[in-house]
Design a protein around this motif. Structure first.
Motif, mmCIF file in Angstrom:
data_model
loop_
_atom_site.group_PDB
_atom_site.id
_atom_site.type_symbol
_atom_site.label_atom_id
_atom_site.label_comp_id
_atom_site.label_asym_id
_atom_site.label_seq_id
_atom_site.Cartn_x
_atom_site.Cartn_y
_atom_site.Cartn_z
ATOM 1 N N GLY A 10 0.815 -1.217 0.000
ATOM 2 C CA GLY A 10 0.000 0.000 0.000
ATOM 3 C C GLY A 10 0.839 1.253 0.000
ATOM 4 O O GLY A 10 1.603 1.496 0.935
ATOM 5 N N GLY A 11 0.671 2.068 -1.050
ATOM 6 C CA GLY A 11 1.438 3.299 -1.188
ATOM 7 C C GLY A 11 0.621 4.537 -0.939
ATOM 8 O O GLY A 11 0.781 5.547 -1.625
ATOM 9 N N ALA A 206 -1.116 -2.177 4.570
ATOM 10 C CA ALA A 206 -1.551 -0.785 4.693
ATOM 11 C C ALA A 206 -2.304 -0.390 3.433
ATOM 12 O O ALA A 206 -2.105 0.697 2.888
ATOM 13 C CB ALA A 206 -0.351 0.133 4.922
ATOM 14 N N ALA A 207 -3.179 -1.253 2.973
ATOM 15 C CA ALA A 207 -3.850 -1.075 1.685
ATOM 16 C C ALA A 207 -5.107 -0.222 1.779
ATOM 17 O O ALA A 207 -5.858 -0.134 0.805
ATOM 18 C CB ALA A 207 -4.182 -2.436 1.073
ATOM 19 N N GLY A 208 -5.366 0.400 2.935
ATOM 20 C CA GLY A 208 -6.520 1.285 3.063
ATOM 21 C C GLY A 208 -7.819 0.540 2.838
ATOM 22 O O GLY A 208 -8.067 -0.511 3.441
ATOM 23 N N GLY A 316 -13.196 9.708 -2.404
ATOM 24 C CA GLY A 316 -12.300 8.731 -1.820
ATOM 25 C C GLY A 316 -13.068 7.871 -0.840
ATOM 26 O O GLY A 316 -14.086 8.299 -0.287
ATOM 27 N N VAL A 317 -12.603 6.656 -0.649
ATOM 28 C CA VAL A 317 -13.255 5.739 0.286
ATOM 29 C C VAL A 317 -12.352 5.530 1.486
ATOM 30 O O VAL A 317 -11.192 5.136 1.338
ATOM 31 C CB VAL A 317 -13.570 4.382 -0.385
ATOM 32 C CG1 VAL A 317 -14.136 3.400 0.630
ATOM 33 C CG2 VAL A 317 -14.562 4.579 -1.516
ATOM 34 N N ARG A 318 -12.858 5.825 2.650
ATOM 35 C CA ARG A 318 -12.120 5.622 3.888
ATOM 36 C C ARG A 318 -12.484 4.256 4.461
ATOM 37 O O ARG A 318 -13.656 3.888 4.506
ATOM 38 C CB ARG A 318 -12.456 6.704 4.908
ATOM 39 C CG ARG A 318 -12.420 8.124 4.355
ATOM 40 C CD ARG A 318 -12.879 9.100 5.442
ATOM 41 N NE ARG A 318 -13.103 10.439 4.906
ATOM 42 C CZ ARG A 318 -14.294 10.933 4.609
ATOM 43 N NH1 ARG A 318 -15.379 10.185 4.788
ATOM 44 N NH2 ARG A 318 -14.424 12.152 4.142
ATOM 45 N N ALA A 319 -11.484 3.521 4.907
ATOM 46 C CA ALA A 319 -11.722 2.243 5.570
ATOM 47 C C ALA A 319 -11.670 2.490 7.068
ATOM 48 O O ALA A 319 -10.597 2.577 7.664
ATOM 49 C CB ALA A 319 -10.669 1.220 5.158
ATOM 50 N N TYR A 352 -5.803 -0.289 10.134
ATOM 51 C CA TYR A 352 -7.194 0.077 9.902
ATOM 52 C C TYR A 352 -7.397 1.552 10.222
ATOM 53 O O TYR A 352 -6.932 2.048 11.253
ATOM 54 C CB TYR A 352 -8.128 -0.744 10.791
ATOM 55 C CG TYR A 352 -8.068 -2.236 10.553
ATOM 56 C CD1 TYR A 352 -8.780 -2.820 9.515
ATOM 57 C CD2 TYR A 352 -7.310 -3.053 11.385
ATOM 58 C CE1 TYR A 352 -8.732 -4.188 9.305
ATOM 59 C CE2 TYR A 352 -7.261 -4.426 11.178
ATOM 60 C CZ TYR A 352 -7.969 -4.992 10.140
ATOM 61 O OH TYR A 352 -7.922 -6.344 9.927
ATOM 62 N N GLY A 353 -8.133 2.243 9.347
ATOM 63 C CA GLY A 353 -8.523 3.616 9.640
ATOM 64 C C GLY A 353 -7.371 4.592 9.569
ATOM 65 O O GLY A 353 -6.356 4.367 8.909
#
Length: 494
Positions: A10-11, A206-208, A316-319, A352-353
């Motif tokens: 995850g970048g 860390a892929a969001g 954008g999508v927040r996890a 997460y988050g």
């Protein structure tokens, strides 16, 4: 097959922040990102480094305190892409009571150890310039401090610093499989040169919003935490007011919407909070969200905002590490770290988050979490060491120096280079003695010299990388100019 200390999937801002911190402590780091750096959630924020005034209503005092302190850290390490901004909060009868707002701002001023930013104050909109653009210019309002940040550049600068400290940053490279074998992780990657394999003593997911997909697909495991995907959308319109302050607008449904000066000639309006169903790829605002933001602005600003006034809209999508059926805007923006490790099992850390503002503290917490399972040197260094280009007092004096040494630069171009690249602008202009030396101009003063720098130093491969993440010049490019740039780029995105 190379052995790394830490492999990161995850970048986005969290992955790149962890890579920077780990590389600075001497770890051998490999980061893979399936697309461009910051091409997901991290480039689709409201562009704020802030404590989150509204999070006081949900009693998230630790998160607000940490984020407020981080504003100061970001101002220290990246003054070219982070700047103080004053926010005007008009009082609206029937919504939050005046004494409650005053109390909230007092807590906000006091909670984070504010040192350089000015405190809050009350203003009379009838006497203040902030009232001139409003439909009700004779009411009361508060004004307080937070910071603006170029989110996508924050991601890239963390990746650059990590790379300059020895990390491998592999963009357009997906993790297709990872398994524990022989006491380490064996990670299979699919990149521009085909399949490859690395080994790593520890692995970070860390892929969001793609965390569950990575866990269930590449890692063949279930994501243990409850992840809630929440979409935040924004619109950009021609400038709605002349001054350089932003607005925090209370809405009848209990939400708040920001209206922020953006790229000199525009206003950024957002955000929404809507539960997102489906994959987080290629997310776009719904027409309902765009209409909501137009109405929110029109309800307050005299000029009004129509659908045809929107020059750009993005989502954008927040996890979020939260579940349940409550309103999406009330789901916590705090982060959570889940470690899976054991005797003879190399560790897996899942992120997460998290908020853009607190990415640096999240990175420190991630390495602290991994430390018992790995040999990670202690240290708190990232809040003191400037990010690339950040070793300058501020962008404005740098722009003057650039113009003095390169008199062929327009005032606008010198300012943009300073605000975008900080002291690294000298690298772009090195050896140039005339505008002709900068090469072909694609549009909006974007020169061939600048584009080549972005390709060589900042992993830009497509016109979209350049126009919407490394810069925001897409707002000023015509369709023909975009096509010309696309043909020039090594990614060949036309």
């Amino acid at each position: 097959m190379k052995l790394y200390d830490l492999a990161i999937i995850g970048g986005g801002v969290n992955g790149c922040g962890i890579a920077r911190d780990a590389a600075g402590r001497g770890l051998a780091v490999h980061l893979c990102e399936k697309g461009d750096l910051g091409s997901g959630t991290s480039s689709a924020s409201t562009k704020l480094a802030h404590g989150g005034l509204r999070y006081l209503e949900t009693m998230e005092f630790r998160l607000v305190r940490e984020a407020l302190a981080e504003r100061e850290a970001l101002l220290r390490i990246a003054p070219h892409i982070v700047r103080p901004m004053r926010f005007v909060l008009p009082h609206r009868p029937g919504l939050r009571a005046w004494p409650i707002i005053r109390l909230g701002l007092f807590v906000y001023d006091s909670l984070g150890g504010r040192r350089t930013l000015s405190g809050s104050r009350s203003i009379d909109l009838a006497r203040d310039d902030a009232g001139a653009s409003l439909r009700s210019p004779d009411g009361r309002a508060f004004e307080y401090s937070d910071c603006w940040v170029d989110d996508a550049r924050l991601v890239v600068l963390n990746a650059m610093d990590a790379a300059e400290r020895g990390a491998t940053i592999a963009t357009r490279t997906a993790c297709v499989a990872a398994e524990r074998t022989g006491g380490v992780w064996r990670v299979t990657l699919d990149g521009p040169q085909g399949r490859s394999t690395i080994r790593a003593r520890g692995l970070v997911n860390a892929a969001g919003p793609w965390v569950p997909a990575v866990a269930q697909g590449s890692l063949r495991a279930n994501a243990a935490a409850d992840v809630r995907l929440v979409r935040g959308s924004h619109i950009v319109t021609p400038r709605l007011f002349e001054h350089d302050r932003a607005y925090l607008l209370q809405q009848r449904d209990g939400r708040v919407v920001f209206a922020i000066p953006y790229e000199d000639d525009f206003t950024l309006i957002g955000t929404t909070d809507v539960d997102h169903d489906g994959a987080p790829d290629h997310v776009e605002p719904s027409e309902a969200e765009i209409e909501y933001l137009c109405e929110a602005a029109s309800d307050v600003f005299r000029a009004g905002v129509r659908r045809e006034d929107v020059v750009w809209a993005f989502s954008g999508v927040r996890a979020l590490h939260a579940g349940g059926d409550g309103a999406a805007q009330k789901a916590s923006r705090d982060y959570a770290l889940e470690l899976e490790a054991g005797e003879g099992r190399p560790p897996l850390l899942t992120i997460y988050g998290g908020k853009l503002t607190t990415y640096r503290r999240l990175a420190e917490a991630a390495l602290d979490k991994l430390a018992p399972a790995m040999s990670i040197p202690p240290g708190r260094w990232t809040g003191r060491s400037p990010l690339p280009g950040g070793g300058v007092p501020a962008a404005e004096p740098l722009a003057d120096r650039l113009a003095a040494h390169h008199p062929y630069l327009s005032e606008a171009l010198a300012s943009r280079l300073a605000r975008t690249y900080g002291s690294r602008a000298w690298d772009i202009l090195d050896g140039a003695t005339s505008a002709r030396a900068l090469g072909y101009v694609f549009g909006a003063d974007l020169s061939e010299r600048e584009v080549r720098y972005l390709v060589a130093r900042e992993w830009a491969e497509t016109a979209e990388d350049v126009l919407w993440r490394r810069t925001k010049l897409g707002l000023r490019f015509s369709a023909e100019e975009r096509e010309t740039l696309a043909r020039f780029m090594p990614g060949g995105d036309v």
